[in-house]
Every structure is written in C-alpha cells, then in structure tokens.
Design a protein around this motif. Sequence first.
Motif, PDB file in Angstrom:
ATOM      1  N   ASP A   8      -9.121  15.564  34.213  1.00  0.00           N
ATOM      2  CA  ASP A   8      -8.227  15.015  35.228  1.00  0.00           C
ATOM      3  C   ASP A   8      -8.860  13.814  35.927  1.00  0.00           C
ATOM      4  O   ASP A   8      -8.165  12.851  36.266  1.00  0.00           O
ATOM      5  CB  ASP A   8      -7.875  16.097  36.250  1.00  0.00           C
ATOM      6  CG  ASP A   8      -6.996  17.190  35.646  1.00  0.00           C
ATOM      7  OD1 ASP A   8      -6.311  16.888  34.650  1.00  0.00           O
ATOM      8  OD2 ASP A   8      -7.026  18.323  36.157  1.00  0.00           O
ATOM      9  N   ALA A  11      -8.389  10.954  33.634  1.00  0.00           N
ATOM     10  CA  ALA A  11      -6.984  10.554  33.543  1.00  0.00           C
ATOM     11  C   ALA A  11      -6.580   9.658  34.708  1.00  0.00           C
ATOM     12  O   ALA A  11      -5.741   8.757  34.559  1.00  0.00           O
ATOM     13  CB  ALA A  11      -6.097  11.787  33.493  1.00  0.00           C
ATOM     14  N   LYS A  17      -4.508   3.287  27.601  1.00  0.00           N
ATOM     15  CA  LYS A  17      -4.697   4.497  26.804  1.00  0.00           C
ATOM     16  C   LYS A  17      -4.826   4.216  25.306  1.00  0.00           C
ATOM     17  O   LYS A  17      -4.744   5.125  24.497  1.00  0.00           O
ATOM     18  CB  LYS A  17      -3.542   5.473  27.064  1.00  0.00           C
ATOM     19  CG  LYS A  17      -3.478   5.920  28.524  1.00  0.00           C
ATOM     20  CD  LYS A  17      -2.333   6.865  28.776  1.00  0.00           C
ATOM     21  CE  LYS A  17      -2.266   7.254  30.250  1.00  0.00           C
ATOM     22  NZ  LYS A  17      -1.164   8.200  30.539  1.00  0.00           N
ATOM     23  N   ARG A  45     -10.137  17.398  23.218  1.00  0.00           N
ATOM     24  CA  ARG A  45      -8.763  17.909  23.304  1.00  0.00           C
ATOM     25  C   ARG A  45      -8.276  17.948  24.751  1.00  0.00           C
ATOM     26  O   ARG A  45      -7.117  17.644  25.041  1.00  0.00           O
ATOM     27  CB  ARG A  45      -8.684  19.300  22.668  1.00  0.00           C
ATOM     28  CG  ARG A  45      -8.809  19.266  21.152  1.00  0.00           C
ATOM     29  CD  ARG A  45      -8.474  20.601  20.519  1.00  0.00           C
ATOM     30  NE  ARG A  45      -8.526  20.528  19.077  1.00  0.00           N
ATOM     31  CZ  ARG A  45      -7.530  20.086  18.310  1.00  0.00           C
ATOM     32  NH1 ARG A  45      -6.400  19.679  18.884  1.00  0.00           N
ATOM     33  NH2 ARG A  45      -7.658  20.043  17.001  1.00  0.00           N
ATOM     34  N   PHE A  49      -5.124  15.681  26.110  1.00  0.00           N
ATOM     35  CA  PHE A  49      -3.968  16.299  26.773  1.00  0.00           C
ATOM     36  C   PHE A  49      -3.717  15.652  28.128  1.00  0.00           C
ATOM     37  O   PHE A  49      -2.578  15.330  28.484  1.00  0.00           O
ATOM     38  CB  PHE A  49      -4.199  17.804  26.940  1.00  0.00           C
ATOM     39  CG  PHE A  49      -3.074  18.517  27.631  1.00  0.00           C
ATOM     40  CD1 PHE A  49      -1.916  18.855  26.935  1.00  0.00           C
ATOM     41  CD2 PHE A  49      -3.155  18.830  28.983  1.00  0.00           C
ATOM     42  CE1 PHE A  49      -0.857  19.503  27.578  1.00  0.00           C
ATOM     43  CE2 PHE A  49      -2.113  19.473  29.628  1.00  0.00           C
ATOM     44  CZ  PHE A  49      -0.956  19.817  28.927  1.00  0.00           C
ATOM     45  N   ALA A  50      -4.791  15.421  28.897  1.00  0.00           N
ATOM     46  CA  ALA A  50      -4.637  14.839  30.232  1.00  0.00           C
ATOM     47  C   ALA A  50      -4.103  13.411  30.175  1.00  0.00           C
ATOM     48  O   ALA A  50      -3.338  12.985  31.051  1.00  0.00           O
ATOM     49  CB  ALA A  50      -5.980  14.868  30.961  1.00  0.00           C
ATOM     50  N   LEU A  51      -4.479  12.670  29.137  1.00  0.00           N
ATOM     51  CA  LEU A  51      -4.045  11.280  29.005  1.00  0.00           C
ATOM     52  C   LEU A  51      -2.723  11.148  28.255  1.00  0.00           C
ATOM     53  O   LEU A  51      -2.115  10.076  28.273  1.00  0.00           O
ATOM     54  CB  LEU A  51      -5.120  10.461  28.286  1.00  0.00           C
ATOM     55  CG  LEU A  51      -6.400  10.158  29.051  1.00  0.00           C
ATOM     56  CD1 LEU A  51      -7.416   9.490  28.135  1.00  0.00           C
ATOM     57  CD2 LEU A  51      -6.111   9.267  30.258  1.00  0.00           C
ATOM     58  N   GLY A  52      -2.324  12.194  27.561  1.00  0.00           N
ATOM     59  CA  GLY A  52      -1.106  12.135  26.777  1.00  0.00           C
ATOM     60  C   GLY A  52      -1.255  11.340  25.501  1.00  0.00           C
ATOM     61  O   GLY A  52      -0.331  10.651  25.066  1.00  0.00           O
ATOM     62  N   VAL A  53      -2.443  11.426  24.910  1.00  0.00           N
ATOM     63  CA  VAL A  53      -2.690  10.735  23.637  1.00  0.00           C
ATOM     64  C   VAL A  53      -3.183  11.760  22.624  1.00  0.00           C
ATOM     65  O   VAL A  53      -3.422  12.930  22.955  1.00  0.00           O
ATOM     66  CB  VAL A  53      -3.744   9.602  23.809  1.00  0.00           C
ATOM     67  CG1 VAL A  53      -3.264   8.565  24.804  1.00  0.00           C
ATOM     68  CG2 VAL A  53      -5.096  10.179  24.228  1.00  0.00           C
ATOM     69  N   SER A  54      -3.337  11.328  21.381  1.00  0.00           N
ATOM     70  CA  SER A  54      -3.816  12.246  20.352  1.00  0.00           C
ATOM     71  C   SER A  54      -5.331  12.416  20.437  1.00  0.00           C
ATOM     72  O   SER A  54      -6.037  11.501  20.885  1.00  0.00           O
ATOM     73  CB  SER A  54      -3.454  11.722  18.956  1.00  0.00           C
ATOM     74  OG  SER A  54      -4.262  10.600  18.632  1.00  0.00           O
TER      75      SER A  54
END
Length: 442
Positions: A8, A11, A17, A45, A49-54
């Motif tokens: 977080d 992020a 990103k 991972r 998830f926090a950044l919304g990327v793969s």
Amino acid sequence: MSETRNADWFAEKLSDKSIRGIALETSAMIRAGALPVGTKLPAIRDLAFALGVSPATISEAWSELRRQKIISGRGRNGTWISGDRFVAKPERLASSGNYGEGVLDLTAAVPDVSLLPPLAEALGYGASADNLNSYERSRILPELEAAVRRDWPYEPEAFLATNGGYNAVYTLLHALVMPGASVAIENPTAMRLLDILEDLGVRILPVQCDKDGPLPSSLEAAMKYRPVAFLFQPRLHSVTGQSVSKARLEALGTILAGSDTLIIEDDGVADISGAPKHSLGGRYPDRVIHILSYSKTLGPDLRLAVLSSSRAIVEQIQSYRSFSAGWTSRILQAAAAWLLRDPRTEEILARARSIYQQRHDDLTNALRARGVELDDGGGLCAWIPVSSEPFAMVTLAARGIAVHPGAKFSILPSNHIRVATGNLSERSSEVADGIALAGTTG
C-alpha cells in the motif's frame, strides 16, 4: 535493522504503472533515501494487486533494478534494496587491492615497461597523421590497415581501430547483444570480460577448457542454449597461459557450423605468444569478429586494438561508437603503424617474448621442484591449482605476496590462484615456497 515497505505504501508513491515507470520511480525513491539500503520490498503479487497491474510487470521492473545491482534476492526470502549507487562498476576489477609498500604484488598480469618499444619517435610521426584533427569518423587509417593486413590470420572484409581490446569487446557486445541473451565464454577467462558481460545482463554459459583450449564437449553443451555469441581467446590464454591448438580450433569450428552464433576471438596477449596467429575467420567470415590488442606488445598508453569482421558487422559496431568517441585517435593509429613497420619493433618484441617465457618458466620450474604438477604454458601469468583458495590467499598474504584468487576469473567454483609473472624478474623461489606452503593440489 532492516526496514519494510508494504504494498500500500508503494501504491501511494508510484504514479506511472508501466514497467519503465515503476523502475524509474522506485530508483528515484532509493536515490532520495525514501528506500534506504536494507529495505525489504513487498512481494511481487501483493504489489501487483495494490497497483492493479500484472505480476509480470513488477517482475520486469525489478529485473531492471536488479541488473543495475541496486536490489538483490528473489524467491521466498524476498527482495531487498542492496545499493544506492547507480553508476556501473566492474565488480571483479574494482575488488583489486592497493597493497602498499613491502608487498610483492603479483596480481596484475601486465607487461614490463622496460621491455616495451620506445614511443617518442613513433608519436612524433603520429602527430603528422593524415587528416589530423578532422571530425570525420574514419574506421581505421589506411596505413594502419596496411600494416595489420600483412600477418592478419585471414582476409576480412573490414577493419576497425578501437581504444584497446576491452573497449573493442565492450563496444561490440553493446552493439550486437541484447541484455538477457545468452553468451558462451571460456571458463576461466579474463575478469574484465566477465565484468562486461555481467554488467550487460546476459546469461553467461561457461565453456570449460584444458591445455588445448575450450573443450568441444563443453561448447556443444552450451550451444543447446542457442548463445548469441561465443567469446574466446584464440591463441594464448590471458589467465591459464595455455594456447589453443590448431586441431582444437578446427573442432570448435565444426561445432559452431550450422548456427548463427557470433564468434568473438579476443587475442589480447597478442605477440607475447610465439604461436602463429589463427582464426575461424576464413571459415566463417560473415560472423567472426577477430580482435588483436597492441597494449601488451606496443604499450597500454597507445590505447589501441584492431578488430576485423564483415562490413555489415563493422558498420553496426561503428554506428554504436558514434554515440561516444566515434573514432580512435589518428595520432595513436599512425604511431602504431610506424612501430609495426619498424624492424626494431620485432627485435624488441622477440627479446621481450624470451624474457617473459623465462620468468614464467622460472616460477613453474621452481613449483615443480617442490612437487607441484603444472602444464607447460607462457604469457604473463601462471594458473595454479590449490586445495583452498581462501587458505592460499591468507598464507601468501602473511608472507607479503599478493595474488588473485581464481574465483575472479570464473563463474563456477574454483580452487586456483593466478600469479602474474611478467614482472617477476627475481624471487621466484620465494614465491614458489609460499605457494607450496599454501597447499597446492599437485
């Protein structure tokens, strides 16, 4: 005590990103001290998830920072900030010490300056070189090309003068090889070659050697990974002092048939060797890059080497050079051409070659007298097996003798020391006593 930054926190700090954006913004935080050395990075991972990327995006960004050697570690133990310096440094070369007075420094396999040809007259001639002070990016002076062609080991399409042998290797690798590609190279090899490859971020495929050169079976195993290039020393090896036999060179050429692997021949010790020049260039003229350095024979301050290859490859290398110097000093090129034409140069070199061989043999014969079995060799150093590298280094240091551990020249486990002999004009018995005490495997 190490710090931790959770996903977080990242992020909130990272606005771009993309792979490049994450790498650049993270490096900026490291440079500013917001991520001090020792900080543990969040799991890939969790951060993805926090950044919304793969996760692949984070992995690629981290790979770039890892290549810069400012983060380290991977897998279950996590990834850490390991450095805050962004200037590339040749780690193997930079770890060489300054041993001070009273220490017999046998780490540098360099020529004896008293055995090099005098430069005053040659440089005086060089100052009148054709087209002097022009900004024209010429590849090589015609008179230098004519001088080197006389005994070049094959007939190439094009030549290029560079600022020394390592400059040639550095430039051509950056021009022709992408980071992440595989490169096969002799093991052991020159530590500066490994520094260049490690900094470039390639996958290094070690090719084991014996007294006749790279082992065909080892090269064959490396070829399964489709290396972009195979880099080796085609004549006298700068670390082991062994020479590649004609039969071995032909066997290596057979293994390289049917591939598109670049063949980089680095003749760095050059005519310190009495062996005839040879090359795979006649067999594979479209992909051999043959490099001959004049640092050991004419002098390191000439900063000169010459490489040959196809016109297409030389053009690619020259295009990359245009970002920086663009050409090699015409003064130095003309001076080298003058020296290569001067009959006295060969006389000086023949004398130097004989003295270097004697100094090498004095040490190896003294070691054999103490029960150490060594192959015949030559050049400016000896490659000596020991039971334990750390013990050998400490034992020799206690006797005031500095040498290099074999690990600097290898990416595989090694129990050797490399001892420079080019300037060892006396004290061979003393050095042999210390090496024998250090525990050889002979």
